[in-house]
Write a protein that holds these residues in place. Structure first.
Motif, PDB file in Angstrom:
ATOM      1  N   ARG A 483       0.848  -1.200   0.000  1.00 21.91           N
ATOM      2  CA  ARG A 483       0.000   0.000   0.000  1.00 21.91           C
ATOM      3  C   ARG A 483       0.881   1.247   0.000  1.00 21.91           C
ATOM      4  NH1 ARG A 483      -0.962   3.428   3.696  1.00 21.91           N
ATOM      5  NH2 ARG A 483      -0.306   2.070   5.411  1.00 21.91           N
ATOM      6  N   ARG A 484       1.912   1.242   0.841  1.00 22.83           N
ATOM      7  CA  ARG A 484       2.831   2.380   0.867  1.00 22.83           C
ATOM      8  C   ARG A 484       3.559   2.527  -0.467  1.00 22.83           C
ATOM      9  NH1 ARG A 484       4.404   0.209   5.955  1.00 22.83           N
ATOM     10  NH2 ARG A 484       6.400  -0.404   5.020  1.00 22.83           N
ATOM     11  N   GLU A 487       1.381   4.269  -2.945  1.00 19.48           N
ATOM     12  CA  GLU A 487       1.296   5.707  -2.666  1.00 19.48           C
ATOM     13  C   GLU A 487       2.572   6.426  -3.106  1.00 19.48           C
ATOM     14  OE1 GLU A 487       0.548   5.565   1.490  1.00 19.48           O
ATOM     15  OE2 GLU A 487      -1.603   5.155   1.267  1.00 19.48           O
ATOM     16  N   GLN A 488       3.728   5.772  -2.947  1.00 17.68           N
ATOM     17  CA  GLN A 488       5.001   6.395  -3.322  1.00 17.68           C
ATOM     18  C   GLN A 488       5.177   6.475  -4.836  1.00 17.68           C
ATOM     19  OE1 GLN A 488       7.744   3.880  -1.267  1.00 17.68           O
ATOM     20  NE2 GLN A 488       7.229   4.677   0.756  1.00 17.68           N
ATOM     21  N   GLY A 490       2.678   6.626  -7.020  1.00 16.28           N
ATOM     22  CA  GLY A 490       1.405   7.048  -7.619  1.00 16.28           C
ATOM     23  C   GLY A 490       1.528   7.907  -8.853  1.00 16.28           C
ATOM     24  N   ASP A 531      -7.771  -0.173   2.511  1.00 16.95           N
ATOM     25  CA  ASP A 531      -6.705   0.806   2.247  1.00 16.95           C
ATOM     26  C   ASP A 531      -5.939   0.453   0.984  1.00 16.95           C
ATOM     27  OD1 ASP A 531      -7.363   2.192   4.550  1.00 16.95           O
ATOM     28  OD2 ASP A 531      -5.959   1.069   5.801  1.00 16.95           O
ATOM     29  N   ALA A 535      -5.752   2.530  -2.591  1.00 16.96           N
ATOM     30  CA  ALA A 535      -4.473   2.976  -3.162  1.00 16.96           C
ATOM     31  C   ALA A 535      -4.247   2.398  -4.550  1.00 16.96           C
ATOM     32  CB  ALA A 535      -3.329   2.568  -2.241  1.00 16.96           C
ATOM     33  N   HIS A 572     -11.906   7.363  -3.473  1.00 18.62           N
ATOM     34  CA  HIS A 572     -11.191   6.666  -4.550  1.00 18.62           C
ATOM     35  C   HIS A 572     -11.921   5.398  -4.990  1.00 18.62           C
ATOM     36  CE1 HIS A 572      -7.713   9.245  -4.751  1.00 18.62           C
ATOM     37  NE2 HIS A 572      -7.541   9.170  -3.451  1.00 18.62           N
TER      38      HIS A 572
END
Length: 949
Positions: A483-484, A487-488, A490, A531, A535, A572
């Protein structure tokens, strides 16, 4: 499948034993007997002269040609042979020792018909110790040549690679390649048969015929080799590496003419050692376009086909079969042993069933060659051998690393695998060791090293038992990490790099998929899943993975608890659901509700970027519904938003939406100004290529501007821009943007660029079908029907009617007016005049209620044309329709429609003898045009003017 006995294969039998000379295979009641190479050579010599005494000297000459050995070596291997046969136990007697004379084989021997004669014991067999080279080795010729050069230059080379990759096969091939260089002085030592590291020097010494007089044979072995030129092949060193490494180092240091070629799953790590990492065989890419003819270019598929045919399989390698073969080889990671085991199954199971069994991991127990070492007779045996060589810490880390799908980075591994029982330093060291032991594959991509488990290794490790709580914790850490990562990364998905640099993104996406599957499983963590799905939604949209986007958005929204509604996650997820449904299933109340809900959350949170995105999607929703005035309202809201933010992207999007909407409600000057403003700012706007809004709106803007230019009387510019819109969208490699940009085809059809339109239409339909863009498939088929009608095939009207009915069902009304116009035109051409007029009248009323003024003049012209064709021509009504068409065209600046109507109206007046009126009507309209005089409409007008004088 009928089993063939060893006797039937041409064997020599004694007691419960059968020896098959062609395979150097000894079996006891059908079960292979483990026997060393020297002991087997002794048995062959004795069987060649049963009931005859063979002297020790002759036996040693036979078993150790060109090498001087002591009798102790013969006694050692004779004892091994007797033990394997059970000689002397339970009254069984096979070999008798005659003091001072030699040995005699005394058991009754029977020979199957066709069994080959064994060479007589008095004959020598050169190179008997070196196993035979394969008649054909696939994909390794370059490796053999490179290894031979390295071995001559550096004296010690270790072939390192995963189990089953073909290290031994390549080593034997290298030895055969160098036979002349070493004057046939080559010794092959299979260390895989040893379990005690202390016996490694003894095994080498005994095979050289040296008598071992102490616990450590190394000094005497080194002394024997000091003055000799010989190639030593030390095969399968990984389980004895701590003993083999110092032995090899001592030999290399003390015996300058000795060269050593080792095979191991990890390097010896001694001075002067050169490591040659043997990769798996190359496989075809995961690309449906790979043909059967191209399979021969890839060693993995070449090996599979050859081994399958050699095992008796019969199949025609067509395109469908080629795809299955390529898929099997990819699943097996190009590992030669795995490929050979699978290929042997084709004869009994067929290609498709073999592939299915691979998915069920039943391939682990498939039997390989009987003459292979026990560790390589099944895939499970190979994996167990490798796994057994690991420390407990390495096994734990390997098991935890199996959570990753495909390649992963060291940072990912340290972040996910580390836990309360494993600190980062332990994980780091274990990964280093796993790479060294060929349990992890490492490969640099750019400046970053990537790691991965072979699929077979991963499946084996996942099959091991694991504590459910530990497994859940590991899966949760894995899902949280990705998930992180989403986001990084994206902002990177809309412009991915090309070639190999794209691989890390797709590897990461595969891990996202695996994590989502776990999260929404019965025992998964759905909170983390929400989550992760939120994402992943923008990425799925950016990649046009709409089916996946819909699936995970729906599951996440069903899971979303009241406390989390109204936040970023729901915003989203609702957007992902609405956009994916819009493109795959068409307009619906569900789509409108999802998009509106996402917009509402964005407005509550003041998220201008997302507000603009949702307005753009609702704009498209209304366009597809044929509600052009509602679409204009969305565009004006977007423009108002952009005016309050100093953001080039928001301004560019607002201009694009305004231009598209103004075009459809008949404001061509306003449309052209807005569209040109959007495209002028394209280079400086982040919107260029942006697909987080569902698709690239500039592609649609460019297509709309092309249509606007055509309607305004600029056919050359229109054609150029229409082709540019298509080519730019093709370059983006974004399917949704491409199918939308291909609406520029309507301009090509109006220009009668029928061949160009046909070419792009075929591609359009194929792409839409592949991506499951249901409404666009019907649009494509409808445009193909229109193309056929324009070429004179009026019967294609039924196909067009069917397409329009399906589009009505999907609430896709974007092409209703256009297709209705073509249907009415076909009705007129086939004498269905009343139906044609009724359809035109209904369509005009539809335009008046929802917008779409650019079509009104053409509909009025067509109605007038049909009225003139009635059995009793309704001339006044027709002329009224022509006059109204001209008035609309002039008021809206629609020169293309004005020219068509003026040409037909002038022809009508000319037929009535009103030549001067006709000329006066048509000439000023024609003279407005400054380009495109080769276009069909202009040529028709020019011809009529010429005829009018």
């Amino acid at each position: 499948m009928v089993m063939v006995s060893d006797q039937a294969r041409g064997g020599i039998s004694f007691g419960p034993f059968t020896f098959v000379p062609g395979e150097r295979l000894l079996t006891k009641e059908g079960v292979p007997v483990e026997l060393g190479a020297r002991a087997l050579d002794i048995l062959i010599a004795l069987l060649s002269r049963p009931n005859e005494v063979i002297s020790k000297k002759d036996l040693m000459a036979r078993v150790w040609p060109d090498v001087r050995v002591e009798e102790g070596s013969l006694r050692f291997h004779m004892a091994s042979l007797r033990k394997a046969l059970g000689d002397g136990r339970n009254g069984a007697r096979y070999i008798t020792t005659l003091a001072g004379q030699g040995y005699c084989f005394v058991a009754p021997v029977s020979r199957a018909p066709g069994a080959p004669d064994l060479p007589r014991a008095t004959e020598t067999i050169p190179y008997a110790n070196l196993p035979a080279r394969l008649n054909r080795m696939v994909g390794r010729d370059a490796d053999v040549v490179q290894l031979a050069k390295q071995l001559i230059a550096s004296r010690i080379v270790t072939i390192v690679g995963a189990g089953g990759v073909g290290k031994t096969t390549v080593a034997i091939a290298v030895a055969h390649h160098l036979k002349e260089v070493f004057a046939n002085s080559i010794l092959f030592v299979d260390l895989g048969m040893l379990n005690d590291p202390k016996l490694a020097p003894t095994a080498v010494a005994s095979m050289l015929g040296q008598s071992v007089q102490s616990d450590d044979a190394t000094p005497s072995l080194v002394a024997f080799l000091r003055s000799r030129r010989i190639l030593l092949i030390l095969d399968t060193c990984e389980h004895l590496v701590d003993a083999v490494a110092p032995l090899a180092a001592n030999i290399i240091e003390a015996a300058p003419q000795v060269h050593i070629l080792a095979t191991s799953r990890e390097a010896l790590r001694i001075e002067s050692e050169q490591i040659y990492r043997l990769d798996a065989l190359a496989c075809p890419p995961d690309n449906p376009a790979v043909s059967a003819a191209e399979l021969g270019k890839f060693p993995a598929t070449q090996l599979f086909v050859e081994r399958a045919l050699a095992s008796g399989a019969r199949f025609d390698l067509g395109e469908a079969e080629a795809a299955i073969v390529a898929d099997i080889c990819r699943k097996l990671d190009g590992v030669a042993l795995s490929i050979e085991l699978a290929a042997r199954r084709v004869e009994s199971h067929g290609l498709q069933q073999t592939a299915k069994l691979l998915d069920q991991h039943l391939a682990w127990l498939w039997q390989g060659s009987r003459s292979a070492p026990p560790r390589q007779r099944t895939l499970r045996a190979t994996l167990e051998w490798s796994h057994g060589l690991l420390s407990e810490l390495e096994r734990v880390v390997l098991r935890r690393l199996a959570v990753f799908v495909g390649p992963f980075t060291l940072d990912a591994a340290l972040d996910v695998v580390t836990c309360t029982k494993l600190d980062r330093s332990e994980v780091f060291d274990a990964i280093d060791n796993l790479v060294a032991k060929s349990m992890l594959v490492s490969r640099p991509i750019g400046a970053m090293m990537r790691y991965r488990l072979l699929d077979t290794t991963r499946a084996y490790v996942l099959g091991a038992s694991q504590d459910p709580a530990e497994e859940a914790d590991l899966a949760a850490r894995h899902a949280t990490y990705y998930r992180r990562w989403l986001e990084q990364t994206g902002n990177e998905w809309e412009n991915l790099p090309t070639g190999a640099q794209r691989a890390p993104y797709f590897a990461g996406l595969n891990n996202v998929r695996a994590a989502l599957e776990w999260c929404f499983r019965e025992n998964g963590n759905r909170s983390i899943g929400v989550d992760l799905a939120a994402a992943a939604t923008p990425v799925f949209l950016a990649m046009s993975l709409l089916v996946e986007c819909q699936r995970w958005s729906e599951l996440a929204l069903l899971t979303l608890v009241d406390q989390r509604r109204g936040g970023q996650e729901e915003m989203h997820l609702q957007a992902g659901l609405g956009i994916s449904l819009l493109f795959t299933q068409g307009n619906s109340d569900r789509v409108h509700a999802a998009l509106t809900r996402s917009l509402s959350i964005a407005e509550d949170g003041g998220d201008a970027f997302h507000i603009s995105a949702m307005l753009s999607m609702l704009h498209l929703y209304h366009l597809r519904n044929g509600d052009y005035r509602l679409a204009l309202e969305c565009a004006e809201r977007s423009s108002s938003l952009a005016s309050t933010h100093d953001d080039a992207m928001l301004r560019t999007l607002a201009n694009a939406l305004l231009g598209i909407s103004r075009h459809l409600v008949g404001d061509l000057p306003g449309a052209r100004g807005a569209l040109e403003a959007a495209l002028e700012n394209e280079a400086s706007s982040a919107l260029a290529g942006a697909v987080y809004f569902g698709f690239d709106h500039l592609s649609l803007a460019r297509a709309s501007l092309a249509t606007t230019l055509w309607l305004q009387g600029y056919p050359v510019q229109a054609c150029e821009l229409a082709l540019e819109a298509i080519h730019r969208a093709e370059g983006m490699k974004h399917p949704v943007s491409l199918v939308i940009a291909l609406t520029a085809l309507i301009t090509l059809l109006w220009l009668d660029e029928l061949d160009a339109a046909e070419h792009h239409l075929s591609w359009f339909v194929a792409r839409a079908e592949t991506q499951y863009f249901a409404p666009y498939v019907d649009v494509g088929h409808g445009l193909q029907a229109e193309l056929a009608i324009r070429r004179g095939d009026v019967e294609a009207v039924q196909q067009l009617i069917s397409c329009l009915d399906r589009l009505h069902t999907a609430h896709y009304e974007r092409f209703t007016v256009r297709f209705s116009l073509m249907i009415a035109r076909s009705f007129a051409a086939t004498g269905r005049l009343t139906e044609g007029i009724t359809l035109v009248d209904n369509t005009i009323r539809l335009v008046q209620s929802k917008g779409g003024i650019p079509y009104t003049p053409e509909l009025l012209r067509l109605k007038g044309s049909i009225l003139l064709k009635m059995p009793k021509p309704r001339i006044k009504e027709a002329e009224t329709c022509f006059m109204q068409s001209l008035e609309f065209s002039r008021a809206q600046g629609l020169r293309a429609w004005e020219l068509r109507t003026a040409t037909e109206f002038a022809a009508h007046w000319a037929n009535q003898g009103r030549v001067e009126d006709a000329r006066t009507l048509l000439r000023p309209v024609f003279e407005q045009f400054t380009e495109g005089f080769d276009a069909p409409d202009l040529q028709t007008a020019k011809s009529l003017l010429t005829a009018l004088g």
